[in-house]
Structure formats: C-alpha cells, structure tokens
Design a protein around this motif. Structure first.
Motif, PDB file in Angstrom:
ATOM      1  N   THR A 105       0.503  -1.357  -0.169  1.00  0.00           N
ATOM      2  CA  THR A 105       0.177   0.167   0.322  1.00  0.00           C
ATOM      3  C   THR A 105       0.578   0.926   0.367  1.00  0.00           C
ATOM      4  O   THR A 105       2.120   1.601   0.195  1.00  0.00           O
ATOM      5  CB  THR A 105      -0.993  -0.025   1.408  1.00  0.00           C
ATOM      6  OG1 THR A 105       0.723   0.103   2.292  1.00  0.00           O
ATOM      7  CG2 THR A 105      -1.833  -1.234   0.969  1.00  0.00           C
ATOM      8  N   LEU A 108       3.136   5.062   5.594  1.00  0.00           N
ATOM      9  CA  LEU A 108       4.026   6.019   6.356  1.00  0.00           C
ATOM     10  C   LEU A 108       5.073   6.141   6.832  1.00  0.00           C
ATOM     11  O   LEU A 108       5.915   5.114   6.381  1.00  0.00           O
ATOM     12  CB  LEU A 108       2.699   6.220   8.034  1.00  0.00           C
ATOM     13  CG  LEU A 108       1.512   6.793   7.469  1.00  0.00           C
ATOM     14  CD1 LEU A 108       0.865   5.885   8.673  1.00  0.00           C
ATOM     15  CD2 LEU A 108       1.293   8.023   7.137  1.00  0.00           C
ATOM     16  N   GLY A 132      -5.805   0.916   8.967  1.00  0.00           N
ATOM     17  CA  GLY A 132      -5.356  -0.004   8.415  1.00  0.00           C
ATOM     18  C   GLY A 132      -4.026  -0.549   9.082  1.00  0.00           C
ATOM     19  O   GLY A 132      -3.176   0.548   8.736  1.00  0.00           O
ATOM     20  N   GLY A 134      -2.020  -1.818   6.087  1.00  0.00           N
ATOM     21  CA  GLY A 134      -1.203  -1.807   5.370  1.00  0.00           C
ATOM     22  C   GLY A 134      -0.013  -2.928   4.916  1.00  0.00           C
ATOM     23  O   GLY A 134       0.078  -3.921   4.989  1.00  0.00           O
ATOM     24  N   SER A 135       0.890  -2.232   4.642  1.00  0.00           N
ATOM     25  CA  SER A 135       2.509  -2.471   5.106  1.00  0.00           C
ATOM     26  C   SER A 135       3.172  -2.789   5.984  1.00  0.00           C
ATOM     27  O   SER A 135       4.122  -3.438   6.164  1.00  0.00           O
ATOM     28  CB  SER A 135       2.944  -1.577   3.933  1.00  0.00           C
ATOM     29  OG  SER A 135       2.663  -1.135   2.529  1.00  0.00           O
ATOM     30  N   GLY A 136       2.781  -2.175   7.045  1.00  0.00           N
ATOM     31  CA  GLY A 136       2.830  -2.568   7.975  1.00  0.00           C
ATOM     32  C   GLY A 136       4.621  -1.419   8.712  1.00  0.00           C
ATOM     33  O   GLY A 136       5.022  -1.653   9.523  1.00  0.00           O
ATOM     34  N   SER A 137       4.408  -0.519   8.105  1.00  0.00           N
ATOM     35  CA  SER A 137       5.256   0.466   8.080  1.00  0.00           C
ATOM     36  C   SER A 137       5.330   1.125   9.314  1.00  0.00           C
ATOM     37  O   SER A 137       6.168   1.291  10.413  1.00  0.00           O
ATOM     38  CB  SER A 137       5.837   1.743   7.100  1.00  0.00           C
ATOM     39  OG  SER A 137       6.636   2.701   7.729  1.00  0.00           O
ATOM     40  N   LEU A 138       4.346   2.159   9.904  1.00  0.00           N
ATOM     41  CA  LEU A 138       3.926   2.502  10.617  1.00  0.00           C
ATOM     42  C   LEU A 138       3.313   1.632  12.533  1.00  0.00           C
ATOM     43  O   LEU A 138       4.493   1.537  13.392  1.00  0.00           O
ATOM     44  CB  LEU A 138       2.289   3.127  11.348  1.00  0.00           C
ATOM     45  CG  LEU A 138       2.148   3.835  12.079  1.00  0.00           C
ATOM     46  CD1 LEU A 138       2.738   5.237  12.648  1.00  0.00           C
ATOM     47  CD2 LEU A 138       1.017   4.042  12.499  1.00  0.00           C
ATOM     48  N   GLU A 156      -7.158  -4.826   9.469  1.00  0.00           N
ATOM     49  CA  GLU A 156      -7.178  -4.524   8.087  1.00  0.00           C
ATOM     50  C   GLU A 156      -8.056  -5.586   7.665  1.00  0.00           C
ATOM     51  O   GLU A 156      -8.006  -6.460   7.642  1.00  0.00           O
ATOM     52  CB  GLU A 156      -5.503  -4.875   7.619  1.00  0.00           C
ATOM     53  CG  GLU A 156      -5.383  -5.296   5.989  1.00  0.00           C
ATOM     54  CD  GLU A 156      -5.423  -4.069   5.363  1.00  0.00           C
ATOM     55  OE1 GLU A 156      -4.786  -3.383   6.232  1.00  0.00           O
ATOM     56  OE2 GLU A 156      -5.830  -4.215   4.322  1.00  0.00           O
ATOM     57  N   PHE A 157      -8.589  -4.986   6.868  1.00  0.00           N
ATOM     58  CA  PHE A 157      -9.945  -5.576   5.877  1.00  0.00           C
ATOM     59  C   PHE A 157      -9.085  -7.048   4.570  1.00  0.00           C
ATOM     60  O   PHE A 157      -9.785  -6.914   4.473  1.00  0.00           O
ATOM     61  CB  PHE A 157     -11.185  -4.734   6.189  1.00  0.00           C
ATOM     62  CG  PHE A 157     -11.082  -3.704   4.480  1.00  0.00           C
ATOM     63  CD1 PHE A 157      -9.837  -3.703   3.707  1.00  0.00           C
ATOM     64  CD2 PHE A 157     -12.132  -3.455   4.316  1.00  0.00           C
ATOM     65  CE1 PHE A 157      -9.766  -2.716   3.207  1.00  0.00           C
ATOM     66  CE2 PHE A 157     -11.620  -2.315   3.750  1.00  0.00           C
ATOM     67  CZ  PHE A 157     -10.599  -1.999   2.684  1.00  0.00           C
ATOM     68  N   ARG A 161      -3.465  -8.490   2.798  1.00  0.00           N
ATOM     69  CA  ARG A 161      -2.176  -7.843   3.700  1.00  0.00           C
ATOM     70  C   ARG A 161      -1.579  -8.124   5.296  1.00  0.00           C
ATOM     71  O   ARG A 161      -0.716  -8.168   5.696  1.00  0.00           O
ATOM     72  CB  ARG A 161      -3.118  -6.140   3.538  1.00  0.00           C
ATOM     73  CG  ARG A 161      -2.569  -5.949   1.947  1.00  0.00           C
ATOM     74  CD  ARG A 161      -2.893  -4.256   2.184  1.00  0.00           C
ATOM     75  NE  ARG A 161      -3.041  -3.937   0.594  1.00  0.00           N
ATOM     76  CZ  ARG A 161      -3.815  -4.015   0.333  1.00  0.00           C
ATOM     77  NH1 ARG A 161      -4.993  -2.706   0.738  1.00  0.00           N
ATOM     78  NH2 ARG A 161      -4.222  -3.030  -1.243  1.00  0.00           N
ATOM     79  N   ARG A 183     -10.104  -7.784   9.561  1.00  0.00           N
ATOM     80  CA  ARG A 183     -11.402  -7.337  10.279  1.00  0.00           C
ATOM     81  C   ARG A 183     -11.607  -5.567   9.480  1.00  0.00           C
ATOM     82  O   ARG A 183     -11.037  -4.885   9.161  1.00  0.00           O
ATOM     83  CB  ARG A 183     -11.712  -6.826  11.840  1.00  0.00           C
ATOM     84  CG  ARG A 183     -12.812  -6.489  12.200  1.00  0.00           C
ATOM     85  CD  ARG A 183     -12.733  -5.914  13.419  1.00  0.00           C
ATOM     86  NE  ARG A 183     -13.944  -5.703  14.552  1.00  0.00           N
ATOM     87  CZ  ARG A 183     -14.169  -6.589  15.174  1.00  0.00           C
ATOM     88  NH1 ARG A 183     -14.206  -8.120  14.971  1.00  0.00           N
ATOM     89  NH2 ARG A 183     -15.882  -6.126  16.163  1.00  0.00           N
ATOM     90  N   ASN A 184     -13.282  -5.247   8.980  1.00  0.00           N
ATOM     91  CA  ASN A 184     -13.439  -4.282   7.834  1.00  0.00           C
ATOM     92  C   ASN A 184     -14.049  -3.493   9.661  1.00  0.00           C
ATOM     93  O   ASN A 184     -15.510  -3.821   9.894  1.00  0.00           O
ATOM     94  CB  ASN A 184     -14.500  -4.367   6.880  1.00  0.00           C
ATOM     95  CG  ASN A 184     -15.280  -2.901   7.035  1.00  0.00           C
ATOM     96  OD1 ASN A 184     -14.641  -1.823   7.395  1.00  0.00           O
ATOM     97  ND2 ASN A 184     -15.156  -3.000   5.663  1.00  0.00           N
ATOM     98  N   VAL A 185     -13.693  -3.152  10.180  1.00  0.00           N
ATOM     99  CA  VAL A 185     -13.622  -1.356  11.411  1.00  0.00           C
ATOM    100  C   VAL A 185     -14.414  -0.552  11.053  1.00  0.00           C
ATOM    101  O   VAL A 185     -15.430   0.061  11.791  1.00  0.00           O
ATOM    102  CB  VAL A 185     -12.503  -1.219  11.846  1.00  0.00           C
ATOM    103  CG1 VAL A 185     -11.598  -2.801  12.623  1.00  0.00           C
ATOM    104  CG2 VAL A 185     -11.623  -0.339  11.277  1.00  0.00           C
ATOM    105  N   CYS A 186     -14.840  -0.141  10.079  1.00  0.00           N
ATOM    106  CA  CYS A 186     -15.726   0.792   9.476  1.00  0.00           C
ATOM    107  C   CYS A 186     -16.887   0.201   8.814  1.00  0.00           C
ATOM    108  O   CYS A 186     -18.270   0.914   9.967  1.00  0.00           O
ATOM    109  CB  CYS A 186     -15.309   1.179   8.473  1.00  0.00           C
ATOM    110  SG  CYS A 186     -13.940   2.323   7.944  1.00  0.00           S
ATOM    111  N   ASP A 322      -5.658   4.683   9.584  1.00  0.00           N
ATOM    112  CA  ASP A 322      -5.332   5.795   8.796  1.00  0.00           C
ATOM    113  C   ASP A 322      -6.352   4.771   7.459  1.00  0.00           C
ATOM    114  O   ASP A 322      -5.970   3.563   7.041  1.00  0.00           O
ATOM    115  CB  ASP A 322      -3.906   4.965   8.748  1.00  0.00           C
ATOM    116  CG  ASP A 322      -2.966   5.451   7.125  1.00  0.00           C
ATOM    117  OD1 ASP A 322      -4.173   5.436   6.776  1.00  0.00           O
ATOM    118  OD2 ASP A 322      -1.827   5.348   7.080  1.00  0.00           O
TER     119      ASP A 322
END
Ligand SMILES: C[S@@+](CC[C@H](N)C(=O)[O-])C[C@H]1O[C@@H](n2cnc3c(N)ncnc32)[C@H](O)[C@@H]1O
Length: 348
Positions: A105, A108, A132, A134-138, A156-157, A161, A183-186, A322
C-alpha cells in the motif's frame, strides 16, 4: 554470560536474522540470513556465509563481478575489490525497514510517524490500536516504541495484507508485540480490547479470538465481537482536545503523495480473493467523502455476555486511524480509549 558477551552476541549477524542490505539511501533491501544462500542483485552476488558471524555494519563484497559492467576479466585474473560490488549489512531498525519493506500500500514515512507517535504519547508499555495495517510501516515503529511490555492490535480488511504483515512481523521478531486481525473496522467497529494485565494471563488466540479464515469467509470468535453502541457527538464522548496538523510531506520520488491526483506509477498489487465485506476499489486512494450514513456501524452480532451491557472502561492508550471514512469507527474508538488516551487520524 557476561554483559560484554551479551552485547557482542547482539551485534553479531546470526543464521535466521533479518538484515538490511544497504547499498545507498535510495537502494536498500532486506534478507533473512540462511547458510549457503546467495542474494543476487544488480551489484553482484552476495553470499550469506560472508555475512553470518560478522558484526552488524560490516561491508561485504560480491563473490562475482558486478553484472552490469560487462567488462571481461582476463582469463585467470583475480577479482579486485574495485571490480566487485559491495553492500553494508545493517540491523533492521524501523526507519530502515520503512525504506526497504515490500510496498503493499502507500505507507507512512518517518516524518509523519514521529509526529503520530508524539501525538499518541506512546511509551514502553502502551496499549495501542491501529487500522489499517497496510504494509506495516507504522506498526513496526509502534512496536519499537511500546516494547517490551506493550501491545499493538492492528486491524486490516485485506486478507493478503494481513498475511504479509504477520509474516513480516514474525521475520522481524516483533510478532509477540503485535496482533494482526482481519476485520473491516468501518463495518464492524473495533472489538473490545482486553487490558494488558489480562493479555499476560491468556494466550493470543483465547484472549483476542484471532480471526480464522475459511474459504474466503471470516469467522470471529466471541471476544472479538463489538457491542452495539450509540453514536455520540464528540464532546459528549469525552473528547477534550483536538489538534489539527497540516503539512506537506516530502516523499521518495518513487512514491506519489497520498494527496496526489495522479495515479501511482506502478499499480498497487490487488489481492486475488478479498473478503466480501471489502469495497472493490483501493480505499486508501479515495478522497475522503461525506459519511454515507449517519447510522452507527452495525455490530455483526449481539453481545455475548451480560457484562457487556455495563458501561465499558476503555483500556487503550492510543488509537491511530489511516483509512477512508474514519468517523465510522468512532463509537468503538470511544468505547476502547482510556480517559487519558489519545486518538490520531491521518487524512490524505
Ligand atoms: C494507507 S494504508 C495504511 C498504511 C500503513 N499506515 C503503513 O504505514 O504501512 C490503509 C490500509 O487500510 C486498510 N483499510 C481501509 N479501510 C479499512 C477498513 N474499513 N477496515 C480495515 N482496514 C481498512 C486498507 O486495506 C489499507 O491496507
């Protein structure tokens, strides 16, 4: 073992370690050390055997001439160091990991990450929630900040990923500090996050009800379900301070800014099979739009214990969002945050 031996061992590259192969600030990759393995790149062929047992920071030379040079070596002539490529083998700090990870993705970078860690007021022992992944940078930077006693729950949905993040965290030996949940947190909100004390006494799977994937469907165990909550206006939910930071980030030229309207130069890999709950387009590239509905996110099931109807005392020190439409997650954010906790949201 003496303390000096400890230090020496920690600085020595071992079989199985993940290392950064540094050829320059704009050219670094990572590798998992494996006896007899060779890593080939445009700088040459690098044997892991030349790295294992050395101290981090060692410069190693290619065993073959740099392939791109195309100069013929005199028959029988020996390889001089100048005709061989080299790289430095570095310890994988979060900063170097961010610059060498595989992008799944947009990510950050550390100018933003340092601001986020500061606003969340994270420290060793903090309990953190992120979405999410994402790529796990944060996530990697959060793990270093909260180690050795804290914990990060990241949601992360996108199933691919989720799997890649778990693999990366294991490779970097930070998997004990991070739980990645599909999980889709929204749609479903954050589950009730257990306290750090209760984490110590349970195994990951029974404490958090890690999500299992079966044939592309998602099943959650009871402890991950959220209880239905009313959406409250922020001031009634206990928000006492809001800070807005506006900045234009400088990003490596290979990656477009999140706010750019240009399409990315290389298409982001799309997962082959997605959970049915995920929208088909790449969410992180969408501009934020008005909430489609003022309805609170619906819980996917009823609360499973009678105690969940009691007012919940949040356990979480910091929550970072994010993702598009972050307001949809607010009910479960306020349910989980401690009264002293901080919420931070990245808005492209
Ligand atoms: C921009 S990326 C996050 C990058 C991450 N902060 C990093 O530094 O690597 C946003 C991620 O949020 C995920 N996402 C978007 N909406 C989501 C939702 N409703 N629930 C869970 N994850 C979601 C996307 O799949 C994407 O991987």
């Amino acid at each position: 073992m003496t303390s000096s031996e400890d230090t020496c061992t920690a600085q020595t590259i071992k079989n199985g370690d993940t290392v950064i192969l540094f050829q320059g600030f704009d050219s670094m990759t990572f590798a998992k050390m494996c006896v007899r393995k060779i890593t080939d790149n445009r700088f040459g062929s690098f044997s892991h055997d030349d790295m294992i047992g050395q101290v981090f920071g060692t410069r190693v030379y290619s065993r073959a001439p740099r392939p791109s040079r195309g100069r013929k070596r005199k028959p029988g002539g020996s390889l001089s160091r100048s005709s061989r490529g080299w790289l430095s083998v570095l310890h994988p700090t979060p900063e170097l990991w961010t610059l060498s990870l595989s992008h799944r993705t947009q990510i950050l970078y550390h100018t933003d990450i340092s601001l986020i860690l500061m606003y969340l007021e994270l420290k060793p022992g903090s309990l953190v929630v992120e979405s999410g992944t994402g790529s796990g940078s944060l996530s990697t930077a959060i793990a270093r900040t909260i180690a050795p006693f804290g914990h990060l729950f990241t949601f992360e949905f996108n199933l691919e990923r989720v799997k890649s993040a778990r693999k990366d965290f294991e490779m970097n030996k930070i998997n004990d500090l991070i739980t990645v949940t599909h999980r889709n947190v929204c749609k479903d909100g954050f589950p009730d996050i257990p306290s750090l004390d209760s984490l110590k006494t349970s195994t990951q799977s029974d404490a958090f009800g890690d999500v299992e994937m079966r044939s592309g469907t998602t099943t959650t165990t009871p402890s991950l379900e959220s209880s239905p909550v009313e959406v409250e206006e922020p001031n009634k939910s206990g928000v006492i301070d809001v800070k807005l930071e506006e900045k234009s980030s400088v990003r490596p030229s290979s990656e477009p800014s999140k706010s750019s309207s240009e399409p990315p130069s290389e298409p982001l890999p799309e997962p082959s099979s997605e959970p049915s709950s995920e929208p088909s387009s790449e969410p992180s590239l969408e501009p934020l739009s008005e909430p489609s509905s003022s309805e609170p996110p619906k819980s996917s099931s009823e609360p499973l214990s009678s105690s969940s109807s009691a007012p919940r005392v949040g356990t979480v020190d910091g929550i970072f969002l994010d993702l598009p439409n972050p307001w949809l997650v607010l009910p479960s954010v306020f349910r989980n945050l401690k009264s002293t906790g901080n919420l931070c949201s990245f808005s492209p």
